[in-house]
Design an enzyme around this catalytic site. Structure first.
Site, PDB file in Angstrom:
ATOM      1  N   ASP A  67       0.807  -1.226   0.000  1.00  0.00           N
ATOM      2  CA  ASP A  67       0.000   0.000   0.000  1.00  0.00           C
ATOM      3  C   ASP A  67       0.837   1.272   0.000  1.00  0.00           C
ATOM      4  O   ASP A  67       2.047   1.242   0.154  1.00  0.00           O
ATOM      5  CB  ASP A  67      -0.976  -0.016   1.197  1.00  0.00           C
ATOM      6  CG  ASP A  67      -0.328  -0.524   2.491  1.00  0.00           C
ATOM      7  OD1 ASP A  67       0.907  -0.511   2.565  1.00  0.00           O
ATOM      8  OD2 ASP A  67      -1.059  -0.947   3.399  1.00  0.00           O
ATOM      9  N   ASN A 136      -8.004  -2.532  14.039  1.00  0.00           N
ATOM     10  CA  ASN A 136      -9.372  -2.830  13.599  1.00  0.00           C
ATOM     11  C   ASN A 136      -9.437  -4.066  12.703  1.00  0.00           C
ATOM     12  O   ASN A 136     -10.465  -4.341  12.105  1.00  0.00           O
ATOM     13  CB  ASN A 136      -9.973  -1.623  12.862  1.00  0.00           C
ATOM     14  CG  ASN A 136      -9.187  -1.255  11.597  1.00  0.00           C
ATOM     15  OD1 ASN A 136      -8.239  -1.935  11.228  1.00  0.00           O
ATOM     16  ND2 ASN A 136      -9.594  -0.173  10.957  1.00  0.00           N
ATOM     17  N   HIS A 138      -7.523  -4.571   9.959  1.00  0.00           N
ATOM     18  CA  HIS A 138      -7.180  -4.386   8.543  1.00  0.00           C
ATOM     19  C   HIS A 138      -5.880  -5.107   8.196  1.00  0.00           C
ATOM     20  O   HIS A 138      -5.008  -5.284   9.047  1.00  0.00           O
ATOM     21  CB  HIS A 138      -7.145  -2.906   8.134  1.00  0.00           C
ATOM     22  CG  HIS A 138      -5.980  -2.098   8.632  1.00  0.00           C
ATOM     23  ND1 HIS A 138      -6.108  -0.783   9.025  1.00  0.00           N
ATOM     24  CD2 HIS A 138      -4.668  -2.380   8.792  1.00  0.00           C
ATOM     25  CE1 HIS A 138      -4.930  -0.314   9.385  1.00  0.00           C
ATOM     26  NE2 HIS A 138      -4.036  -1.267   9.249  1.00  0.00           N
ATOM     27  N   GLU A 143      -9.677  -1.882   4.869  1.00  0.00           N
ATOM     28  CA  GLU A 143     -10.349  -1.514   6.113  1.00  0.00           C
ATOM     29  C   GLU A 143     -11.648  -2.323   6.274  1.00  0.00           C
ATOM     30  O   GLU A 143     -12.165  -2.882   5.295  1.00  0.00           O
ATOM     31  CB  GLU A 143     -10.692  -0.019   6.082  1.00  0.00           C
ATOM     32  CG  GLU A 143      -9.472   0.915   6.050  1.00  0.00           C
ATOM     33  CD  GLU A 143      -8.804   1.113   7.407  1.00  0.00           C
ATOM     34  OE1 GLU A 143      -8.692   0.142   8.185  1.00  0.00           O
ATOM     35  OE2 GLU A 143      -8.378   2.244   7.691  1.00  0.00           O
TER      36      GLU A 143
HETATM   37  C1  F6R Z   1       1.290  -1.299   6.135  1.00  0.00           C
HETATM   38  C2  F6R Z   1       0.076  -2.074   6.271  1.00  0.00           C
HETATM   39  C3  F6R Z   1      -0.772  -2.028   7.494  1.00  0.00           C
HETATM   40  C4  F6R Z   1       0.029  -2.259   8.783  1.00  0.00           C
HETATM   41  C5  F6R Z   1      -0.876  -2.192  10.010  1.00  0.00           C
HETATM   42  C6  F6R Z   1      -0.109  -2.400  11.297  1.00  0.00           C
HETATM   43  O1  F6R Z   1       1.896  -1.548   4.874  1.00  0.00           O
HETATM   44  O2  F6R Z   1      -0.250  -2.746   5.349  1.00  0.00           O
HETATM   45  O3  F6R Z   1      -1.767  -3.004   7.399  1.00  0.00           O
HETATM   46  O4  F6R Z   1       0.649  -3.518   8.707  1.00  0.00           O
HETATM   47  O5  F6R Z   1      -1.505  -0.933  10.047  1.00  0.00           O
HETATM   48  O6  F6R Z   1       0.804  -1.365  11.463  1.00  0.00           O
HETATM   49  P1  F6R Z   1       1.907  -1.421  12.600  1.00  0.00           P
HETATM   50  O7  F6R Z   1       2.827  -2.530  12.253  1.00  0.00           O
HETATM   51  O8  F6R Z   1       2.588  -0.082  12.533  1.00  0.00           O
HETATM   52  O9  F6R Z   1       1.194  -1.658  13.891  1.00  0.00           O
END
Ligand code: F6R
Length: 241
Positions: A67, A136, A138, A143
């Protein structure tokens, strides 16, 4: 789903790096699916060390990232392209021409989604897709929704994601409100889906992922249907499983 419980972040990073390095050893020109955020930083550090010590060779590896924030230039220090360069690619022997991150600044984002699906297709199969998980539920920036999106798409980030990610920005207002993300269809096609989670703030998401029903309200729950999903969790994140 295979669940591996570890004692701490260092062990989690070691295990994840081993799985990725194995995939590269098995097929030196493999495609890896990569993630950003806090969770993979330790894994990337381990891979950097392995590369420095000649234990893994990235010279022919291709990568596709999950992403990118919409509106951030690749040179912005919070863009995911910048993250990947500074936290991994600049320190390993990879050819950056073989590393792909969706563009957050394409003039036509719908066209960019199609183009990125083509990039994923061309570089398929993804041997290991590394994933973090949002509080959440994701994965990527898929999302919570009413359905599981197949392909690359633009999303409105939820308030909970903006809140969680404000730690990387000066303030909540500076967090982009939209992102472009690989879809769940592409994630499900990866030969291995490798999700890493650490810390108490992930307890609920990991509980939903492992014990909940497969429901787009928790996008990660789709991994229950993946042919080879590996979930590595530390004791804190594993409190309810
Ligand atoms: C980032 C991504 C997100 C993160 C998620 C957890 O490329 O795809 O899904 O993996 O938001 O983020 P952290 O590791 O910062 O808790």
């Amino acid at each position: 789903m295979k669940i591996i419980k570890v004692n701490n972040y260092d062990e989690l990073s070691e295990k994840a790096a081993e799985i990725i390095a194995e995939a590269v050893k098995k097929n030196p020109s493999t495609t890896l699916g990569l993630a950003t955020g806090s969770s993979p930083l330790g894994t990337y550090n381990k891979l950097i060390d392995m590369c420095k010590f000649g234990k893994v060779d990235f010279s022919k590896v291709h990568t596709v990232n999950l992403d990118e924030y919409v509106g951030l230039e690749p040179t912005h220090d919070q863009s995911y392209r910048y993250f990947m360069n500074t936290n991994l690619f600049d320190h390993i022997n990879i050819d950056k021409n073989n590393t792909f991150v969706p563009s957050g600044i394409a003039p036509d984002m719908e066209a960019e989604c199609k183009r990125y699906d083509g990039v994923i297709e061309k570089n398929s199969p993804i041997s290991v897709q590394l994933l973090g998980i949002g509080e959440n539920g994701h994965i990527g920036f898929n999302e919570p929704a009413d359905y599981f999106p197949e392909g690359t798409h633009v999303v409105d980030l939820t308030d909970s994601t903006i809140e969680a990610n404000k730690r990387f920005f000066g303030s909540k207002d500076e967090v982009p409100k939209k992102a472009i993300t690989m879809g769940l269809g592409s994630i499900m096609k990866a030969e291995t889906a490798l999700l890493i989670a650490c810390g108490k703030q992930k307890v609920h998401a990991i509980d939903m992922l492992v014990n909940g029903k497969v429901d787009p309200k928790c996008p990660a729950s789709i991994l229950q249907n993946h042919k080879n999903a590996i979930i590595i969790v530390d004791n804190d994140a594993a409190a309810k499983i």
